[in-house]
Design an enzyme around this catalytic site. Structure first.
Site, PDB file in Angstrom:
ATOM      1  N   SER A  80       1.084  -1.123  -0.104  1.00  0.00           N
ATOM      2  CA  SER A  80      -0.121   0.143  -0.023  1.00  0.00           C
ATOM      3  C   SER A  80       0.938   1.314  -0.081  1.00  0.00           C
ATOM      4  O   SER A  80       1.500   1.534  -0.737  1.00  0.00           O
ATOM      5  CB  SER A  80      -1.017   0.036   1.253  1.00  0.00           C
ATOM      6  OG  SER A  80      -2.012   0.758   1.161  1.00  0.00           O
TER       7      SER A  80
ATOM      8  N   LYS B  85     -19.218  18.192   2.889  1.00  0.00           N
ATOM      9  CA  LYS B  85     -18.420  18.574   4.273  1.00  0.00           C
ATOM     10  C   LYS B  85     -18.208  17.261   5.194  1.00  0.00           C
ATOM     11  O   LYS B  85     -17.123  17.064   5.805  1.00  0.00           O
ATOM     12  CB  LYS B  85     -18.732  19.895   5.134  1.00  0.00           C
ATOM     13  CG  LYS B  85     -17.706  20.153   6.159  1.00  0.00           C
ATOM     14  CD  LYS B  85     -16.157  20.240   5.640  1.00  0.00           C
ATOM     15  CE  LYS B  85     -15.506  20.613   7.023  1.00  0.00           C
ATOM     16  NZ  LYS B  85     -14.080  21.002   6.424  1.00  0.00           N
TER      17      LYS B  85
END
Length: 350
Positions: free
Chosen positions: A178, A230
């Site tokens: 990763s 948001k």
């Protein structure tokens, strides 16, 4: 006996007071340290690996000789050392070109890529003295990944080396998955041990939601935002399908950027084949071009010592008094939590 008991009680009070005073003093010092940049409170440490290997070899060889044989061997060793030093001084006086150098840095990654600060310091120091066309850099990398922005910043530090015209090699003895592979792919060469884990080119996010539990106990939780996206998903509030779709889109976008980054640095990789989030062992990684060679970092460094001067460069932060005394409770708790998370995540690679 009564006098001894009273004296013992008095001593116990004194010890208790002293320990309490020490704890308070340590807490005050810890609070003072929080406002300072602890990254600046360290020093660069450099070890010449050639000398370390030679010392280890000579120590072992000395134990293989006994009696008069050992004395003769030590006498010859001292004589050879003098000859070597004399030859080195002669080369310097003749203006002979120095040998190339290999600078080695280590990176042990956690969820937050916390060692990036130390890595940045080492790279800055190396770039100040290394000569393009003559010197090289190697990073011994071990990380199962973590936060995207943290590992993106760490990878950007390695990119400074390549932009300076210095060849960069990444050695993976155990795992570079990763975010760890995001760093490794920056290198010109990736060398892995046969059973090292590479890849895991994907993105994952997970969080619990206790909204139904709170609702069952008549607890309301409100999320107030300005901006449509948001907050897409929340732990305490009620999540919506629209929020989930947006969150998934963000993950897909991050994955797309990750794939583009790997493709940019390793164009030989079939990115659609390897960017599935799965892992590849060293031998498999070699077949799909995620790695270039199978070796351990020890073998690479030992072989390099035959032709180059090899220097191990580290940046060590000086520990504060509270850290030395083990009184930084907050740091200990945070470290414990992070290690727990790392342990859970590491289970995937076992």
């Amino acid at each position: 006996m009564e006098i001894l008991a009273e004296y013992g009680l008095f001593l116990a009070k004194i010890v208790t007071f002293a320990v309490a005073a020490l704890i308070v003093a340590a807490m005050i010092m810890a609070a003072a340290q929080r406002g300072r940049n602890q990254e600046d409170e360290g020093e660069l440490q450099v070890v010449r690996v050639n000398d370390r290997l030679r010392d280890n070899r000579e120590t072992l060889e000395a134990h293989l000789h006994e009696g008069a044989g050992r004395r003769r061997w030590l006498r010859d060793l001292r004589r050879n050392r003098k000859k070597e030093k004399k030859a080195e001084r002669q080369k310097e006086s003749d203006g002979a070109q120095r040998r190339g150098r290999l600078y080695v840095v280590d990176f042990q990654g956690d969820l937050k890529a916390s060692q990036t600060g130390a890595l940045r310091r080492c790279i800055t120091a190396i770039l100040g003295v290394a000569e393009p066309g003559r010197d090289e850099v190697m990073i011994r990398l071990e990380s199962s990944g973590g936060m995207v922005h943290s590992y993106g910043y760490a990878a950007a530090q390695l990119d400074r080396i390549r932009r300076a015209g210095l060849p960069l090699t990444a050695c993976v003895d155990k795992v570079a998955a990763s975010g760890g592979y995001m760093m490794a792919c920056v290198a010109d060469r990736i060398i892995a041990s046969p059973f090292a884990i590479l890849g895991s080119i994907g993105v994952v996010a997970q969080l619990p939601n206790v909204h139904r539990l709170l609702k069952r106990h008549d607890v309301d939780f409100e999320v107030l935002t300005a901006g449509e996206y948001k907050r897409t998903l929340t732990v305490f509030g009620e999540n919506t399908e629209k929020g989930r779709r947006k969150f998934t889109e963000d993950l897909e976008q991050t994955h797309r950027l990750f794939k583009e980054y790997v493709s940019e640095h390793r164009p030989a990789v079939d990115i659609d084949r390897v960017a599935t989030g799965e892992i590849w062992f060293g031998r498999q990684a070699l077949e799909v071009s995620l790695a270039d060679e199978l070796k351990t970092s020890d073998q690479v460094m030992t072989e390099a010592c035959d032709e180059r001067d090899v220097f191990l460069v580290r940046y060590e932060r000086r520990r504060t008094l509270p850290e030395k005394l083990g009184l930084s409770a907050a740091s200990a708790v945070e470290s414990g939590i992070m290690k727990g998370i790392e342990w859970v995540r590491a289970g995937r690679f076992q």
